[in-house]
Design a protein around this motif. Structure first.
Motif, short mmCIF file in Angstrom:
data_model
loop_
_atom_site.label_atom_id
_atom_site.label_comp_id
_atom_site.label_asym_id
_atom_site.label_seq_id
_atom_site.Cartn_x
_atom_site.Cartn_y
_atom_site.Cartn_z
N GLY A 107 3.04 -1.90 -8.48
CA GLY A 107 2.14 -0.79 -8.20
C GLY A 107 2.25 0.26 -9.28
N LEU A 111 3.05 5.94 -7.51
CA LEU A 111 3.27 5.50 -6.14
C LEU A 111 4.73 5.08 -5.94
CD1 LEU A 111 2.35 4.65 -3.29
CD2 LEU A 111 1.66 2.45 -4.29
N ASP A 151 -0.32 -1.31 -2.47
CA ASP A 151 -1.11 -0.16 -2.03
C ASP A 151 -1.71 -0.36 -0.64
OD1 ASP A 151 -2.86 -2.16 -2.73
OD2 ASP A 151 -4.10 -0.91 -4.04
#
Length: 167
Positions: A107, A111, A151
């Motif tokens: 990711g 994040l 995500d």
């Protein structure tokens, strides 16, 4: 993914969700789960807790222990959370357990940093995230496995992983 019970390594940097996704994947597949962090020597855990990245010499005994866990599990299957950041680390695991399938959880840095910073119950400090990202070698085209982006919810990731491994 073949009809036999799988041996899956959920890999990636710290805070990618390896344990969370690995536990959910193991439950879905009805196989045991092991967090490879539990196989580290205490000296490795101490180094990481102090913010010191491990060297390859630190990692070899740990990777041998990871491979031994897969070899011992054999046909009964196993899902393990293990960073396995470099190709040579994955090769070391495959030397003991050639059928291991790698699931790379990845990711955006932002994040991952947000997740790492929010954790209060883990020995790996968020300050080591960049060194892990620098070390990370994505799966090669010739490596058995899939890459997914973290995500989404763990349940959504598990569904995608199983679907892609069965394809």
């Amino acid at each position: 993914m073949s009809a036999h019970v799988p041996q899956i390594c959920v890999m990636g940097v710290s805070a990618a969700g390896k344990s969370t996704v690995g536990i959910a994947l193991a439950e879905t597949l009805a196989v045991p789960f092991v967090d490879a962090d539990s196989l580290h020597l205490e000296s490795n855990r101490t180094k990481m807790a102090a913010g010191t990245p491990l060297t390859d010499d630190d990692r070899w005994p740990w990777l041998d222990a990871v491979g031994a866990e897969y070899a011992q599990a054999g046909a009964s299957g196993l899902v393990m959370a293990c960073s396995a950041l470099k190709r040579v680390y994955r090769d070391r695991i495959r030397a003991a357990a050639p059928g291991v399938v790698f699931v790379h959880l990845g990711g955006p840095r932002e994040l991952l940093l947000e997740r790492a910073t929010a954790r209060t119950d883990h020995f790996m400090p968020s300050s080591l995230l960049d060194s892990q990202l620098d070390t990370l070698e994505p799966l090669g085209d010739d490596e058995l496995g899939v890459a997914v982006t973290v995500d989404r919810t763990p349940a959504m990731l598990v569904s995608e992983i199983i679907e892609r491994l069965r394809a």
